[in-house]
Design a protein around this motif. Structure first.
Motif, PDB file in Angstrom:
ATOM      1  N   TYR A  32       0.858  -1.187   0.000  1.00 44.43           N
ATOM      2  CA  TYR A  32       0.000   0.000   0.000  1.00 44.43           C
ATOM      3  C   TYR A  32       0.895   1.238   0.000  1.00 44.43           C
ATOM      4  O   TYR A  32       2.035   1.187   0.450  1.00 44.43           O
ATOM      5  CB  TYR A  32      -0.908   0.013   1.232  1.00 44.43           C
ATOM      6  N   GLN A  74      -4.926   0.688  10.164  1.00 49.29           N
ATOM      7  CA  GLN A  74      -4.811   0.620   8.707  1.00 49.29           C
ATOM      8  C   GLN A  74      -3.557   1.372   8.237  1.00 49.29           C
ATOM      9  O   GLN A  74      -2.881   0.914   7.317  1.00 49.29           O
ATOM     10  CB  GLN A  74      -6.068   1.179   8.049  1.00 49.29           C
ATOM     11  N   LYS A  77      -0.542  -0.629   8.170  1.00 46.78           N
ATOM     12  CA  LYS A  77      -0.386  -1.576   7.064  1.00 46.78           C
ATOM     13  C   LYS A  77       0.259  -0.897   5.860  1.00 46.78           C
ATOM     14  O   LYS A  77       0.639  -1.561   4.901  1.00 46.78           O
ATOM     15  CB  LYS A  77      -1.753  -2.143   6.673  1.00 46.78           C
ATOM     16  N   TYR A 457     -23.547  -3.269   3.404  1.00 50.46           N
ATOM     17  CA  TYR A 457     -22.246  -3.904   3.593  1.00 50.46           C
ATOM     18  C   TYR A 457     -22.456  -5.398   3.379  1.00 50.46           C
ATOM     19  O   TYR A 457     -23.577  -5.827   3.068  1.00 50.46           O
ATOM     20  CB  TYR A 457     -21.691  -3.575   4.992  1.00 50.46           C
ATOM     21  N   ARG A 482     -19.358  -0.672  14.546  1.00 51.08           N
ATOM     22  CA  ARG A 482     -19.586  -0.747  13.095  1.00 51.08           C
ATOM     23  C   ARG A 482     -19.801   0.656  12.514  1.00 51.08           C
ATOM     24  O   ARG A 482     -19.314   0.958  11.435  1.00 51.08           O
ATOM     25  CB  ARG A 482     -20.797  -1.639  12.793  1.00 51.08           C
ATOM     26  N   PRO A 504      -5.856   0.871   2.950  1.00 49.76           N
ATOM     27  CA  PRO A 504      -7.016  -0.022   2.785  1.00 49.76           C
ATOM     28  C   PRO A 504      -8.118   0.304   3.783  1.00 49.76           C
ATOM     29  O   PRO A 504      -7.847   0.683   4.917  1.00 49.76           O
ATOM     30  CB  PRO A 504      -6.432  -1.416   3.053  1.00 49.76           C
ATOM     31  N   LYS A 505      -9.342   0.150   3.338  1.00 50.13           N
ATOM     32  CA  LYS A 505     -10.485   0.323   4.232  1.00 50.13           C
ATOM     33  C   LYS A 505     -10.719  -0.981   4.999  1.00 50.13           C
ATOM     34  O   LYS A 505     -10.217  -2.030   4.620  1.00 50.13           O
ATOM     35  CB  LYS A 505     -11.736   0.658   3.420  1.00 50.13           C
ATOM     36  N   VAL A 506     -11.514  -0.888   6.044  1.00 49.05           N
ATOM     37  CA  VAL A 506     -11.869  -2.091   6.793  1.00 49.05           C
ATOM     38  C   VAL A 506     -13.214  -2.609   6.299  1.00 49.05           C
ATOM     39  O   VAL A 506     -13.956  -1.905   5.624  1.00 49.05           O
ATOM     40  CB  VAL A 506     -11.927  -1.826   8.316  1.00 49.05           C
ATOM     41  N   ASN A 507     -13.498  -3.845   6.652  1.00 50.29           N
ATOM     42  CA  ASN A 507     -14.820  -4.410   6.375  1.00 50.29           C
ATOM     43  C   ASN A 507     -15.704  -4.116   7.586  1.00 50.29           C
ATOM     44  O   ASN A 507     -15.505  -4.690   8.661  1.00 50.29           O
ATOM     45  CB  ASN A 507     -14.699  -5.919   6.157  1.00 50.29           C
ATOM     46  N   GLY A 509     -18.503  -5.001   8.328  1.00 46.92           N
ATOM     47  CA  GLY A 509     -19.231  -6.173   8.816  1.00 46.92           C
ATOM     48  C   GLY A 509     -18.480  -6.927   9.894  1.00 46.92           C
ATOM     49  O   GLY A 509     -19.055  -7.728  10.629  1.00 46.92           O
ATOM     50  N   SER A 510     -17.177  -6.675   9.997  1.00 47.10           N
ATOM     51  CA  SER A 510     -16.380  -7.357  11.015  1.00 47.10           C
ATOM     52  C   SER A 510     -16.426  -6.636  12.360  1.00 47.10           C
ATOM     53  O   SER A 510     -15.811  -7.093  13.318  1.00 47.10           O
ATOM     54  CB  SER A 510     -14.927  -7.465  10.557  1.00 47.10           C
ATOM     55  N   TYR A 511     -17.131  -5.520  12.408  1.00 51.40           N
ATOM     56  CA  TYR A 511     -17.224  -4.757  13.656  1.00 51.40           C
ATOM     57  C   TYR A 511     -18.619  -4.926  14.250  1.00 51.40           C
ATOM     58  O   TYR A 511     -19.606  -4.963  13.527  1.00 51.40           O
ATOM     59  CB  TYR A 511     -16.913  -3.278  13.395  1.00 51.40           C
TER      60      TYR A 511
ATOM     61  N   GLN B  81      -8.248  -5.840  -0.103  1.00 47.52           N
ATOM     62  CA  GLN B  81      -9.151  -4.707   0.138  1.00 47.52           C
ATOM     63  C   GLN B  81      -8.981  -4.154   1.546  1.00 47.52           C
ATOM     64  O   GLN B  81      -9.011  -2.959   1.762  1.00 47.52           O
ATOM     65  CB  GLN B  81     -10.617  -5.140  -0.047  1.00 47.52           C
ATOM     66  N   ARG B 177     -19.128 -13.108  13.227  1.00 50.04           N
ATOM     67  CA  ARG B 177     -18.031 -12.181  13.016  1.00 50.04           C
ATOM     68  C   ARG B 177     -17.878 -11.161  14.133  1.00 50.04           C
ATOM     69  O   ARG B 177     -16.866 -10.466  14.192  1.00 50.04           O
ATOM     70  CB  ARG B 177     -18.207 -11.434  11.694  1.00 50.04           C
TER      71      ARG B 177
END
Lengths: 521, 416
Positions: A32, A74, A77, A457, A482, A504-507, A509-511, B81, B177
């Motif tokens: 990145y 992030q 990374k 999402y 989230r 990179p962005k985060v997902n 849905g994982s929060y 991503q 999750r």
């Protein structure tokens, strides 16, 4: 055989080199790009939203999921960065102690009541353990101070514990101020950051809004020292404080991102209790309609008796002959008594809002409409049969009207004051971002999307619906993890666009969202 | 002998690795060195696995092969991503085997085989990006098989026997999750079942038209391991009636699929032997991994797998260099049974090219030391598992995977 032993290390080497390696591993620096900026030393300035406050309190897992912490992970990374530090509290109970005495309540959790319905309740599973007399040694990358308004960040001694009892200092800043005399901005500048984010100004209108507009719109008063805690900050005061902060941060050579202010009125705190939740059956609606005809009649007769022109009296009285229909009806609110509204109440308009903290039990008992006691019903009976009530009886009818108090409602004028100030603040933020070449983050647009249709999402749709929508925690004001992840992604996107970086962005849905727990009283 | 067997079984209990699906093709040093061919190779007691009908052709009265492997196998995952990155830290697998055959008469040989054709150990870091699918899994199955091998004519023999399987599984994953307790510890479940036993069988035939050419066939039946009353241990569950996950028991079925092998071997230039095997593993039996919990408050867990039958093409060469040294090399292509969209990180395996080599050192007329190694080369693959659901909505878990596996092995051959 001995001869072969010397080859064993080579065999071991062969095994180690057998670790799978991807062609372009994301964990190698260079995958990145930091583009034209430098994330190595990130400092976040702001209020409760920056601190990771949620569910009405600051607690550990909330801080771990603060948007600055998500962003910092992030950033790490993308390039070598300093460890991002936060002034962590000690527990997940939330709440604050001042020399052993609790000054702020514990967090809320979603608890299932005896009736089987879940609702937000204060968590009582453990006592709070975070005492503001225990001052942490920094510096801290996350400089978010719950409760801070724009001008507070440049106010010296905002972290002086002696100012806490008199309200000139903030207990959250007391915990990690580098000295009693310092300001939040001074502590941020002292870290010589390479990158900063600034998300401040929400409280300059939010506390006015959440208090139902009981504060004062201080537009025109340029001395914030005279402001009450629920007042709207003068836009010039805001602009002055904001540009002071930006100039000081840019002056260290840092790049940064400025976040504008979302509409406070689209948060669940104001959208959960509908203003037309007065749901009536046909008989009750007819009763109420009859009641208010009686109110109008009593008012007209009284006014005429006091010498008012009958036509004018009838004209004024007409506003009180409110018609109610079967189904949902808007509540009544108290307004200041005036010549045009001598009884001081009216029905809510479509855009006016009720606060989440309104007493819902009282609403069911007639708060927002009429307290129909047997005595009142008796007077109504007299009126229906063509009788004339006594003055005392007439007063009984008028007194039965129970408009919603100012603290529980945002009326038209209050909404206008909020949106006017917000628009001015946001214009300032955007102009300063452009003038300084900083990333401009349109949080207002993103929250509007959450509130109107939602943000999809990979696991569903994130909306601002209270408890179930996923974006807002149980205080109805602050995001869930989230929701904070969405904030982080929004800021990252603006940064990438401005600085040609590829963070990179985060997902999201994982929060997680709201916390389930039944350790409540 | 009995004691040795007992020891072996204990050792085998920890003998697991991961493989195509969860097939572990490490059933003999000599065979592995030749690309794990052997259905038509008459060489040692390893025939007890590869083709029991060939045991009757072994020259010696008593043949024993025993050995084991160290399997170094790991997987790396990333998602470009999000920047999520994870690497397994799986323990070294140690699959072992023991084969013995005894020639009763010229036309009849009896045997006993103990081997571990199925197993899997994958350990991801707890709470990694795919932790809602798996944190770690440890699956082991031990096959014990008495054998009979009968020579029907100088050219044709048959063999086989019943298989007793005892297996165990230990599997941990997060419930979803995001769910966690008040302190943010992720809610997870461990299912554990041991001593799950079942029966199967294998049958084989060998045709030797000339002294130099042999053709073999072997079939090993499907065995369904039915775990009943295993322990389901729920941890870090929020104290809430909305999450009624109390420890309970579970039932599950895990198929150990049937495998068909045909192949040939051909001896040339006196000292050279070429072997080819074709395997088909009937993985299509593995449609879904379903956990049924005894507690009615806990919803059953359905995990679509939808494996397909998969083929393996194996090639091996053997060269008798000297009386003391025999050299071997091989190659096989291992087709993954995992179909697109079903790439679950508990068995993260795509097609692989596999290279093998090894040698035997004859110490005397009775003892030989066998050594071999396997290097499995996997291509980097972009894959996803599309059958995980949240609130009825499919939430694919996707990313880039790369696996590696390296397995050195050592064994002995004894003949009398």
């Amino acid at each position: 055989m001995k001869n072969y032993i010397k080859y064993l290390p080579f065999l071991a080497l062969g095994i180690i080199s057998c670790e799978p390696e991807l062609d372009n591993p994301v964990d190698e620096i260079g995958f990145y790009s930091n583009g034209e900026t430098d994330f190595s030393n990130y400092v976040a300035l702001g209020n409760s939203l920056t601190a990771g406050y949620a569910d009405g309190a600051l607690y550990l897992t909330g801080q771990e999921n603060s948007y600055p912490n998500i962003m910092a992970q992030q950033f790490a990374k993308v390039q070598e960065t300093q460890m991002f530090t936060q002034p962590l509290v000690l527990d997940n109970a939330g709440g604050l102690l001042f020399a052993g005495n609790q000054i702020f309540a514990n967090r809320r959790v979603l608890a299932v009541g005896a009736d089987g319905n879940p609702s937000p309740q204060i968590y009582t599973g453990m006592q709070p353990t975070t005492d503001i007399t225990n001052v942490l040694s920094g510096p801290f990358g996350n400089m978010g101070v719950p409760g801070a308004k724009s001008f507070h960040l440049i106010t010296p001694s905002y972290g002086d514990i002696s100012g806490v009892p008199v309200g000139t200092a903030n207990p959250y800043f007391v915990r990690f101020a580098s000295s009693p005399s310092t300001s939040v901005l001074a502590d941020a500048v002292a870290q010589n950051p390479s990158f900063f984010s600034l998300f401040i100004g929400n409280n300059d209108i939010l506390s006015y809004a959440t208090s139902g507009g009981v504060g004062v719109d201080q537009t025109g008063n340029l001395n914030p020292a005279t402001y009450g805690s629920n007042d709207i900050t003068d836009p010039q005061v805001f602009a002055s404080a904001y540009s002071t902060i930006v100039n000081a941060m840019v002056g260290t050579g840092a790049d940064g991102a400025l976040v504008n202010l979302p509409d406070v009125t689209s948060i669940p705190f104001f959208t959960t209790i509908p203003n037309n939740a007065l749901v009536l059956d046909a008989a009750t609606a007819a009763n109420l309609t009859g009641f208010f005809r009686a109110v109008a009649g009593i008012f007209a007769q009284g006014a005429i008796r006091q010498g008012l022109d009958p036509a004018i009296a009838q004209g004024l009285a007409a506003q009180y002959a409110i018609t109610f229909n079967a189904g949902p009806n808007r509540f009544l609110i108290e307004v200041p008594v005036s010549q045009t509204n001598p009884l001081g109440f009216r029905q809510m308009t479509a855009e006016e809002l009720l606060v989440l903290t309104i007493n819902r039990g009282a609403l069911a008992q007639g708060y927002g409409s009429v307290m129909l006691t047997p005595a009142v019903m008796q007077v109504l009976g007299i009126l229906q049969t063509g009788g004339t009530p006594t003055a005392e009886q007439a007063q009984l009818v008028l007194g039965a009207v129970s408009g919603i108090e100012d603290k529980d409602v945002l009326d038209k004028s209050e909404l206008l004051a909020i949106s006017t100030a917000q628009a001015s603040y946001n214009a300032t933020i955007k102009a300063l971002a452009q003038a300084n070449g900083l990333a401009f983050v349109d949080a207002k647009a993103v929250l509007a999307q959450v509130a109107n249709g939602g943000v999809s999402y990979d696991g569903g749709n994130l909306t601002s619906t209270f408890v179930t929508g996923g974006a807002f925690s149980l205080d109805g004001v602050h995001p869930t993890p989230r929701g904070y992840a969405l904030v982080a992604n929004t800021i990252i996107e603006a940064i990438n666009n401005t600085y040609n970086s590829t963070v990179p962005k985060v997902n999201i849905g994982s929060y997680g969202t709201v916390t389930l727990n039944n350790d409540v009283q | 002998m009995k004691k040795l067997l007992l020891l072996t079984v204990f050792a085998l209990a920890t003998a697991v690795t991961y493989a195509g699906g969860y097939r572990v093709s490490l059933q003999g040093q000599r065979a592995l060195a030749m690309g794990h061919t052997g259905v038509a190779v008459v060489n040692s007691a390893e025939l007890g696995f590869f083709n029991p009908s060939g045991l009757v052709y072994l020259e010696n009265r008593l043949n024993i092969s025993a050995g084991g492997f160290g399997v170094f196998s790991d997987v790396v995952y990333q998602n470009e991503q999000t920047g999520d990155f994870a690497r397994t830290d799986s323990p070294v697998g140690t699959p072992l085997y023991l084969y013995a055959s005894y020639k009763v008469t010229d036309w009849l040989t009896m045997g006993l085989s103990v081997y571990t054709p199925y197993g899997s150990t994958v350990e991801w870091e707890d709470d990694w990006a795919g932790s809602h699918l798996v944190n770690n899994i440890d699956l082991a199955a031990i096959y014990v098989q008495p054998l009979v091998s009968v020579k029907l004519s100088p050219y044709f023999s048959v063999g086989g026997g019943p298989i007793y399987v005892t297996g165990s599984v230990n599997f941990n994953r997060n419930l979803n999750r995001t769910l966690s307790d008040i302190d943010g510890n992720r809610s997870n479940v461990t299912v554990d079942a041991t001593g799950v036993s079942s029966w199967g069988w294998s049958a084989s035939a060998m045709f030797s038209p000339t002294e130099k050419l042999r053709v073999g066939f072997n079939y090993r039946s499907e065995i369904i391991l039915e775990a009943e009353g295993g322990e389901a241990d729920f941890e870090n569950i929020p104290n809430s009636p909305l999450t009624p996950f109390a420890d309970t028991q579970f039932n599950a079925e895990l198929p150990l699929p049937a495998e068909v092998t045909v192949g040939l071997s051909y001896q040339f230039f006196d000292k050279w032997l070429f072997a080819f095997d074709y395997n088909q593993t009937l993985w299509s039996v593995y449609e879904s991994l379903d956990l049924e919990f005894a507690d009615p408050n806990i919803p059953d867990s359905k995990n679509a797998r939808n494996y397909k039958d998969s083929s393996i093409y194996r090639f091996g060469l053997q060269y008798d260099a000297t009386d003391m040294f025999t050299l071997r090399a091989g190659y096989y292509f291992d087709e993954s049974p995992v179909q697109e969209g079903y790439f679950a990180p508990e068995t993260p395996r795509n097609d692989s090219n596999n290279f093998t080599a090894g040698l035997s050192i004859a110490l005397n007329n009775h003892f030989a030391i066998d050594a071999s190694f396997l290097y499995s080369r996997f291509k980097e693959i972009d894959a996803s598992y599309d059958y995980y659901f949240e609130n009825g909505q499919a939430v694919p878990f996707s990313g880039t995977y790369k696996s590696s596996a390296f397995a050195p092995g050592l064994g002995i051959t004894y003949k009398l």
